[in-house]
Design a protein around this motif. Sequence first.
Motif, PDB file in Angstrom:
ATOM      1  N   UNK A   1      41.290  27.989  83.820  1.00 53.93           N
ATOM      2  CA  UNK A   1      41.127  29.428  83.690  1.00 53.93           C
ATOM      3  C   UNK A   1      41.645  30.076  82.511  1.00 53.93           C
ATOM      4  N   UNK A   2      42.749  29.469  82.028  1.00 53.83           N
ATOM      5  CA  UNK A   2      43.343  30.183  80.545  1.00 53.83           C
ATOM      6  C   UNK A   2      42.322  29.791  79.321  1.00 53.83           C
ATOM      7  N   UNK A   3      41.819  28.614  79.461  1.00 51.13           N
ATOM      8  CA  UNK A   3      40.920  28.063  78.354  1.00 51.13           C
ATOM      9  C   UNK A   3      39.518  28.896  78.454  1.00 51.13           C
ATOM     10  N   UNK A   4      39.042  29.087  79.658  1.00 47.69           N
ATOM     11  CA  UNK A   4      37.864  29.959  79.813  1.00 47.69           C
ATOM     12  C   UNK A   4      38.039  31.329  79.247  1.00 47.69           C
ATOM     13  N   UNK A   5      39.129  31.823  79.783  1.00 48.04           N
ATOM     14  CA  UNK A   5      39.374  33.243  79.247  1.00 48.04           C
ATOM     15  C   UNK A   5      39.547  33.314  77.616  1.00 48.04           C
ATOM     16  N   UNK A   6      39.974  32.293  77.176  1.00 46.42           N
ATOM     17  CA  UNK A   6      40.334  32.196  75.810  1.00 46.42           C
ATOM     18  C   UNK A   6      38.923  32.153  74.912  1.00 46.42           C
ATOM     19  N   UNK A   7      38.118  31.270  75.487  1.00 47.99           N
ATOM     20  CA  UNK A   7      36.853  30.770  75.069  1.00 47.99           C
ATOM     21  C   UNK A   7      35.978  32.154  75.000  1.00 47.99           C
ATOM     22  N   UNK A   8      35.873  32.534  76.271  1.00 45.55           N
ATOM     23  CA  UNK A   8      34.812  33.993  76.297  1.00 45.55           C
ATOM     24  C   UNK A   8      35.522  35.425  76.193  1.00 45.55           C
ATOM     25  N   UNK A   9      36.787  35.381  75.814  1.00 47.17           N
ATOM     26  CA  UNK A   9      37.424  36.608  75.693  1.00 47.17           C
ATOM     27  C   UNK A   9      37.300  37.339  77.051  1.00 47.17           C
ATOM     28  N   UNK A  10      37.606  36.780  78.195  1.00 49.20           N
ATOM     29  CA  UNK A  10      37.077  37.628  79.429  1.00 49.20           C
ATOM     30  C   UNK A  10      38.356  38.061  80.090  1.00 49.20           C
ATOM     31  N   UNK A  11      38.401  38.824  80.817  1.00 44.50           N
ATOM     32  CA  UNK A  11      39.631  39.330  81.737  1.00 44.50           C
ATOM     33  C   UNK A  11      39.900  38.340  82.817  1.00 44.50           C
ATOM     34  N   UNK A  12      41.161  38.288  83.484  1.00 45.99           N
ATOM     35  CA  UNK A  12      41.517  37.710  84.215  1.00 45.99           C
ATOM     36  C   UNK A  12      40.654  37.738  85.823  1.00 45.99           C
ATOM     37  N   UNK A  13      40.187  39.108  86.012  1.00 53.41           N
ATOM     38  CA  UNK A  13      39.233  39.314  87.073  1.00 53.41           C
ATOM     39  C   UNK A  13      37.778  38.518  86.751  1.00 53.41           C
ATOM     40  N   UNK A  14      37.246  38.534  85.810  1.00 55.86           N
ATOM     41  CA  UNK A  14      35.988  38.150  85.056  1.00 55.86           C
ATOM     42  C   UNK A  14      35.997  36.507  85.186  1.00 55.86           C
ATOM     43  N   UNK A  15      37.034  35.982  85.069  1.00 58.42           N
ATOM     44  CA  UNK A  15      37.493  34.596  85.104  1.00 58.42           C
ATOM     45  C   UNK A  15      37.592  34.137  86.469  1.00 58.42           C
ATOM     46  N   UNK A  16      38.004  34.885  87.479  1.00 54.87           N
ATOM     47  CA  UNK A  16      38.010  34.415  88.557  1.00 54.87           C
ATOM     48  C   UNK A  16      36.793  34.494  89.411  1.00 54.87           C
ATOM     49  N   UNK A  17      35.931  35.069  89.141  1.00 55.63           N
ATOM     50  CA  UNK A  17      34.578  35.470  89.514  1.00 55.63           C
ATOM     51  C   UNK A  17      33.614  34.275  89.131  1.00 55.63           C
ATOM     52  N   UNK A  18      34.024  33.751  87.733  1.00 60.73           N
ATOM     53  CA  UNK A  18      33.358  32.616  87.190  1.00 60.73           C
ATOM     54  C   UNK A  18      33.489  31.445  87.788  1.00 60.73           C
TER      55      UNK A  18
ATOM     56  N   UNK B   1      35.016  31.276  90.880  1.00 63.64           N
ATOM     57  CA  UNK B   1      34.367  31.332  92.138  1.00 63.64           C
ATOM     58  C   UNK B   1      32.711  30.758  92.259  1.00 63.64           C
ATOM     59  N   UNK B   2      32.207  31.141  91.190  1.00 63.15           N
ATOM     60  CA  UNK B   2      30.606  30.617  91.108  1.00 63.15           C
ATOM     61  C   UNK B   2      30.608  29.227  90.647  1.00 63.15           C
ATOM     62  N   UNK B   3      31.211  28.752  89.796  1.00 63.92           N
ATOM     63  CA  UNK B   3      30.995  27.337  89.299  1.00 63.92           C
ATOM     64  C   UNK B   3      31.969  26.463  89.540  1.00 63.92           C
ATOM     65  N   UNK B   4      33.206  26.549  89.828  1.00 62.61           N
ATOM     66  CA  UNK B   4      34.167  25.743  90.265  1.00 62.61           C
ATOM     67  C   UNK B   4      33.874  24.992  91.687  1.00 62.61           C
ATOM     68  N   UNK B   5      32.937  24.099  91.753  1.00 58.09           N
ATOM     69  CA  UNK B   5      32.285  23.680  93.022  1.00 58.09           C
ATOM     70  C   UNK B   5      33.424  22.999  93.701  1.00 58.09           C
ATOM     71  N   UNK B   6      34.094  22.205  93.183  1.00 59.38           N
ATOM     72  CA  UNK B   6      35.112  21.236  93.882  1.00 59.38           C
ATOM     73  C   UNK B   6      36.331  21.824  94.112  1.00 59.38           C
ATOM     74  N   UNK B   7      36.310  23.096  93.704  1.00 57.18           N
ATOM     75  CA  UNK B   7      37.816  23.987  93.906  1.00 57.18           C
ATOM     76  C   UNK B   7      39.057  23.205  93.129  1.00 57.18           C
ATOM     77  N   UNK B   8      38.816  22.494  92.085  1.00 58.26           N
ATOM     78  CA  UNK B   8      40.071  21.965  91.669  1.00 58.26           C
ATOM     79  C   UNK B   8      40.678  22.617  90.294  1.00 58.26           C
ATOM     80  N   UNK B   9      40.123  23.710  90.108  1.00 55.05           N
ATOM     81  CA  UNK B   9      40.848  24.648  89.077  1.00 55.05           C
ATOM     82  C   UNK B   9      40.200  24.323  87.702  1.00 55.05           C
ATOM     83  N   UNK B  10      39.293  23.534  87.686  1.00 53.84           N
ATOM     84  CA  UNK B  10      38.716  23.495  86.333  1.00 53.84           C
ATOM     85  C   UNK B  10      36.849  23.388  86.434  1.00 53.84           C
ATOM     86  N   UNK B  11      36.228  23.988  85.517  1.00 52.03           N
ATOM     87  CA  UNK B  11      34.910  23.824  85.570  1.00 52.03           C
ATOM     88  C   UNK B  11      34.462  22.743  84.504  1.00 52.03           C
ATOM     89  N   UNK B  12      34.043  21.800  85.168  1.00 51.05           N
ATOM     90  CA  UNK B  12      33.506  20.485  84.214  1.00 51.05           C
ATOM     91  C   UNK B  12      32.135  20.811  83.924  1.00 51.05           C
TER      92      UNK B  12
END
Length: 113
Positions: A33-50, A52-63
């Motif tokens: 999540x912190x890497x995603x927020x840094x890369x896309x310059x998005x908010x905490x809420x936006x990162x949470x939504x991403x 929810x959609x992309x982290x299929x295995x719910x391990x806290x990482x989007x591979x």
Amino acid sequence: RPPRSTQGVSSAASDVYKRQKLESVTDDFGVDKPQLMAFFSCSDKEADKLFQIFDIDKNGRIDSYELICGVALLCDASLEEKAELVFNLYDFDANKFISRDELVIMLTKYLTA
């Protein structure tokens, strides 16, 4: 920092910049999540939504596998356009060929995701 305007900057140079930016935040083809927020310059809420959609295995990482699956499901692209997207994600040196090393990385990600 990215240039303010991309006028006059080739698409290839822009792609290289984006790839270097992503490589600077992750070296294992996945983001937390912190890497995603840094890369896309998005908010905490936006990162949470991403996540929810992309982290299929719910391990806290989007591979890369989860990202490709999510993009394929969400985009309104043709099969050819989706194939081109996947190809370009693994053509790291942008030479329009998938090398043996790139193929190994691609297959490893698909088989271990």
